[in-house]
Scaffold this motif. Sequence first.
Motif, PDB file in Angstrom:
ATOM      1  N   LEU A  29       0.870  -1.162   0.000  1.00  0.00           N
ATOM      2  CA  LEU A  29       0.000   0.000   0.000  1.00  0.00           C
ATOM      3  C   LEU A  29       0.911   1.216   0.000  1.00  0.00           C
ATOM      4  CD1 LEU A  29      -2.724   1.458   0.298  1.00  0.00           C
ATOM      5  CD2 LEU A  29      -2.545   1.096   2.773  1.00  0.00           C
ATOM      6  N   ILE A  30       0.810   2.031  -1.056  1.00  0.00           N
ATOM      7  CA  ILE A  30       1.680   3.197  -1.190  1.00  0.00           C
ATOM      8  C   ILE A  30       0.819   4.399  -1.562  1.00  0.00           C
ATOM      9  CG2 ILE A  30       3.599   4.241  -2.456  1.00  0.00           C
ATOM     10  CD1 ILE A  30       4.645   1.374  -2.921  1.00  0.00           C
ATOM     11  N   GLY A  31       1.016   5.510  -0.860  1.00  0.00           N
ATOM     12  CA  GLY A  31       0.271   6.718  -1.167  1.00  0.00           C
ATOM     13  C   GLY A  31       0.511   7.800  -0.134  1.00  0.00           C
ATOM     14  N   THR A  32      -0.454   8.699  -0.030  1.00  0.00           N
ATOM     15  CA  THR A  32      -0.370   9.845   0.865  1.00  0.00           C
ATOM     16  C   THR A  32      -1.355   9.688   2.010  1.00  0.00           C
ATOM     17  OG1 THR A  32       0.240  11.254  -1.002  1.00  0.00           O
ATOM     18  CG2 THR A  32      -0.559  12.373   0.974  1.00  0.00           C
ATOM     19  N   VAL A  33      -0.890   9.936   3.223  1.00  0.00           N
ATOM     20  CA  VAL A  33      -1.749   9.851   4.402  1.00  0.00           C
ATOM     21  C   VAL A  33      -2.740  11.021   4.359  1.00  0.00           C
ATOM     22  CG1 VAL A  33      -1.822   9.927   6.931  1.00  0.00           C
ATOM     23  CG2 VAL A  33       0.068   8.751   5.766  1.00  0.00           C
ATOM     24  N   ILE A  61      -0.573  13.481   8.612  1.00  0.00           N
ATOM     25  CA  ILE A  61      -1.344  13.789   7.409  1.00  0.00           C
ATOM     26  C   ILE A  61      -0.445  14.534   6.425  1.00  0.00           C
ATOM     27  CG2 ILE A  61      -3.296  15.148   6.517  1.00  0.00           C
ATOM     28  CD1 ILE A  61      -4.728  14.422   9.173  1.00  0.00           C
ATOM     29  N   GLY A  62      -0.477  14.106   5.166  1.00  0.00           N
ATOM     30  CA  GLY A  62       0.350  14.707   4.119  1.00  0.00           C
ATOM     31  C   GLY A  62       1.628  13.947   3.839  1.00  0.00           C
ATOM     32  N   ASP A  63       2.039  13.065   4.763  1.00  0.00           N
ATOM     33  CA  ASP A  63       3.241  12.257   4.550  1.00  0.00           C
ATOM     34  C   ASP A  63       2.973  11.180   3.502  1.00  0.00           C
ATOM     35  OD1 ASP A  63       4.591  13.662   6.529  1.00  0.00           O
ATOM     36  OD2 ASP A  63       4.428  12.080   8.037  1.00  0.00           O
ATOM     37  N   ARG A  64       4.021  10.786   2.809  1.00  0.00           N
ATOM     38  CA  ARG A  64       3.950   9.631   1.916  1.00  0.00           C
ATOM     39  C   ARG A  64       4.239   8.390   2.768  1.00  0.00           C
ATOM     40  NH1 ARG A  64       2.274   8.880  -2.850  1.00  0.00           N
ATOM     41  NH2 ARG A  64       4.088   7.750  -3.522  1.00  0.00           N
ATOM     42  N   ILE A  65       3.480   7.327   2.522  1.00  0.00           N
ATOM     43  CA  ILE A  65       3.636   6.107   3.313  1.00  0.00           C
ATOM     44  C   ILE A  65       3.649   4.907   2.382  1.00  0.00           C
ATOM     45  CG2 ILE A  65       1.160   5.822   3.722  1.00  0.00           C
ATOM     46  CD1 ILE A  65       1.929   4.811   6.579  1.00  0.00           C
ATOM     47  N   VAL A 124       6.935  -0.740   7.270  1.00  0.00           N
ATOM     48  CA  VAL A 124       6.335   0.562   7.042  1.00  0.00           C
ATOM     49  C   VAL A 124       7.458   1.559   6.807  1.00  0.00           C
ATOM     50  CG1 VAL A 124       4.939   2.421   8.043  1.00  0.00           C
ATOM     51  CG2 VAL A 124       4.348   0.032   8.513  1.00  0.00           C
ATOM     52  N   VAL A 125       7.335   2.340   5.733  1.00  0.00           N
ATOM     53  CA  VAL A 125       8.292   3.400   5.442  1.00  0.00           C
ATOM     54  C   VAL A 125       7.499   4.685   5.259  1.00  0.00           C
ATOM     55  CG1 VAL A 125      10.034   4.252   3.831  1.00  0.00           C
ATOM     56  CG2 VAL A 125       9.903   1.805   4.331  1.00  0.00           C
ATOM     57  N   VAL A 126       7.924   5.744   5.942  1.00  0.00           N
ATOM     58  CA  VAL A 126       7.246   7.034   5.853  1.00  0.00           C
ATOM     59  C   VAL A 126       8.244   8.073   5.358  1.00  0.00           C
ATOM     60  CG1 VAL A 126       6.081   8.858   7.162  1.00  0.00           C
ATOM     61  CG2 VAL A 126       5.627   6.451   7.691  1.00  0.00           C
ATOM     62  N   GLU A 127       7.817   8.819   4.350  1.00  0.00           N
ATOM     63  CA  GLU A 127       8.575   9.978   3.882  1.00  0.00           C
ATOM     64  C   GLU A 127       7.855  11.203   4.435  1.00  0.00           C
ATOM     65  OE1 GLU A 127       8.553   9.681  -0.374  1.00  0.00           O
ATOM     66  OE2 GLU A 127      10.130   8.164  -0.375  1.00  0.00           O
ATOM     67  N   HIS A 128       8.427  11.773   5.477  1.00  0.00           N
ATOM     68  CA  HIS A 128       7.794  12.906   6.136  1.00  0.00           C
ATOM     69  C   HIS A 128       7.864  14.139   5.248  1.00  0.00           C
ATOM     70  CE1 HIS A 128       7.242  10.743   9.869  1.00  0.00           C
ATOM     71  NE2 HIS A 128       8.479  10.293   9.743  1.00  0.00           N
ATOM     72  N   GLN A 129       6.768  14.863   5.176  1.00  0.00           N
ATOM     73  CA  GLN A 129       6.704  16.068   4.368  1.00  0.00           C
ATOM     74  C   GLN A 129       7.055  17.311   5.174  1.00  0.00           C
ATOM     75  OE1 GLN A 129       6.261  15.695   0.961  1.00  0.00           O
ATOM     76  NE2 GLN A 129       6.522  13.606   1.698  1.00  0.00           N
ATOM     77  N   ARG A 130       7.107  17.154   6.497  1.00  0.00           N
ATOM     78  CA  ARG A 130       7.493  18.293   7.327  1.00  0.00           C
ATOM     79  C   ARG A 130       9.021  18.382   7.336  1.00  0.00           C
ATOM     80  NH1 ARG A 130       6.317  13.994  10.511  1.00  0.00           N
ATOM     81  NH2 ARG A 130       7.786  13.456  12.138  1.00  0.00           N
TER      82      ARG A 130
END
Length: 134
Positions: free
Chosen positions: A22-26, A73-77, A95-101
């Motif tokens: 599952l890949i997308g934006t939170v 919210i807004g992070d890529r996961i 789980v891998v998160v690309e933080h947008q902050r």
Amino acid sequence: MDLAERIDSFPEAWRPNPGDKLIGTVVEIGERASDYGGSYPVVTVLADDGREVVFHAFHTVAKSELARQRPEIGDRIGVKYFGRDEERKYERYRVVVEHQRPAPSGPDWDKVAAQAEAELREELLPMPPEEAAK
């Protein structure tokens, strides 16, 4: 997907088979009560294919991975389900998160605030007479 499109659809629960991703934006983060006590995180993802999918992280490893990664919210996961480890008796996730902050910089502000509060409490305490005489 805008709000009108989101309100016209109902996100589907992600029910993965081993190897599914599952890949997308939170887009939403919540918590649900567990039938087994306590609660677990629920993350709604706007998947790259345009669907809204809900990840119910009730398995221990999924819950732990989310707690470690701390998506917002807004992070890529990205979540991958590896299946059940029969030897150790648990469900395996990555789980891998690309933080947008922006990455945190500077001091740990929570620690600084706690230290300042403790110092203020000490200053507000009545001074012992022997200290006041100095």
